[in-house]
Design an enzyme around this catalytic site. Structure first.
Site, PDB file in Angstrom:
ATOM      1  N   LYS A  53     -13.225 121.677 -34.349  1.00 25.49           N
ATOM      2  CA  LYS A  53     -14.677 121.296 -35.008  1.00 25.49           C
ATOM      3  C   LYS A  53     -15.839 122.203 -34.439  1.00 25.49           C
ATOM      4  CE  LYS A  53     -13.476 116.540 -36.119  1.00 25.49           C
ATOM      5  NZ  LYS A  53     -13.576 115.183 -35.763  1.00 25.49           N
ATOM      6  N   GLN A  97     -16.141 111.337 -31.529  1.00 22.71           N
ATOM      7  CA  GLN A  97     -14.962 111.609 -31.784  1.00 22.71           C
ATOM      8  C   GLN A  97     -14.167 110.041 -31.581  1.00 22.71           C
ATOM      9  OE1 GLN A  97     -13.390 114.328 -33.108  1.00 22.71           O
ATOM     10  NE2 GLN A  97     -11.494 112.999 -33.168  1.00 22.71           N
ATOM     11  N   ASP A 120     -20.769 111.604 -39.656  1.00 25.78           N
ATOM     12  CA  ASP A 120     -19.512 110.936 -40.250  1.00 25.78           C
ATOM     13  C   ASP A 120     -19.810 109.774 -41.351  1.00 25.78           C
ATOM     14  OD1 ASP A 120     -17.378 112.352 -39.230  1.00 25.78           O
ATOM     15  OD2 ASP A 120     -17.427 111.201 -37.058  1.00 25.78           O
TER      16      ASP A 120
END
Ligand code: NAD
Length: 289
Positions: A53, A97, A120
């Site tokens: 990422k 994460q 997210d």
């Protein structure tokens, strides 16, 4: 059937090119988009994901700020980092994460992310906006799946969409996103009796169960569009392979379009993360060329 194998890498590359242009426009206005990524612990797969990422951020001109914390990090330490990043005006997006180590309950830390930096789309605030049909930050994997579905089936009105799985990360937001496109929706999950009787009715089938090769040819209607979100890593004889939730070889000949694993949903998830970071920084995507 002449099956279309949906090339997630190509779609992701096209989206990333547009994100790059959006970032350039922002930079010309003096805004330098920055994504903070927090990783707690030493899970090897999570390290690979965060590294990838961060690299892809750099490719499109977004500055990545990785924060690697030890696996015994306390709740207080993690909360104070998330709050500090929330208050830092140079940070536009915050990525936590998952999974976290077992002593840290993910939902508590997700909720600590300020909603306007929730790249997210997992905070209750952003989920609520999605469920109530308001604009907001859409979770990356479902957003990528919708993009891939609409690349082969632009009009979802009147289509029967079936989602396998109802997680907060994928299944539930995917279902809401399909509803927002006027699809007729069914969701099946672990407690569903004879799920294949429902999946067989799907014009659009999205599978996010985490159960390798769960979906066989007799689970699928002829001519359906099948999106395989599942990724399970298997190591055999020292060779690591990734398995999807769909038995690709037997399902592909029967359907109109299908995503492979790898090379389907995975690359789009990261591209949508970059798009969400651009949005958090106040940018917009330029139209398709
Ligand atoms: P999860 O374990 O949180 O949820 C799985 C869901 O599937 C649950 O709702 C469960 O009820 C349902 N389910 C499990 N087995 C089933 C069965 N036999 N029949 C019907 N329903 C069943 O998992 P998740 O976080 O939603 O992830 C699902 C899969 O997608 C995993 O393989 C994960 O690695 C993968 N994933 C991929 C991406 C990507 O970018 N490609 C992103 C996120 C997750």
């Amino acid at each position: 059937m002449n099956t279309h194998i949906i090339d997630g890498r190509a779609h992701a590359a096209a989206l990333k090119a547009r994100v790059r242009m959006g970032v350039e426009t922002l930079k010309a206005r003096g805004v330098r988009p920055r994504l903070a990524a927090i990783l707690v612990g030493d899970d090897p797969a999570s390290h690979i994901y965060v590294k990838s990422k961060c690299l892809q951020c750099e490719e499109v001109g977004i500055t990545p700020s990785p924060h690697y914390l030890p696996k015994d990090t306390s709740s207080e330490a993690l909360l104070s980092l998330i709050r500090a990043l929330g208050e830092d005006d140079s940070v536009h997006g915050i990525l936590l994460q998952l999974p976290l180590p077992p002593h840290l309950e993910a939902s508590r830390f997700i909720e600590a992310i300020v909603p306007h930096k929730d790249v997210d789309g997992l905070t209750t605030y952003q989920m609520g906006r999605l469920m109530s049909g308001q604009e907001g930050l859409i979770p990356c994997t479902p957003k990528g799946c919708l993009h891939l579905i609409q690349s082969v089936s632009p009009e979802l009105k009147g289509q029967h969409a079936v989602v396998v799985g109802r997680s907060r990360l994928v299944g539930t937001p995917m279902a809401n996103l399909l509803l927002s496109q006027d699809a007729t929706l069914s969701v099946v999950h672990l407690a569903t009796k004879d799920p294949w009787t429902i999946t067989r009715q799907a014009d659009i089938l999205v599978v996010a169960a985490g159960s390798p090769h769960l979906v066989k040819a007799d689970w699928v209607k002829e001519g359906a569009v099948v999106i395989d979100v599942g990724i399970t890593a298997r190591v055999e004889g020292g060779v690591r392979t990734l398995m999807g939730d769909v038995a690709f070889d037997e399902v592909a000949p029967k359907v109109k379009a299908i995503t492979p694993v790898p090379g389907g949903v995975g690359p789009m998830t990261v591209a949508c993360l970059l798009e969400n970071t651009l949005i958090c920084a106040g940018g917009t995507l330029p139209p398709c060329a």
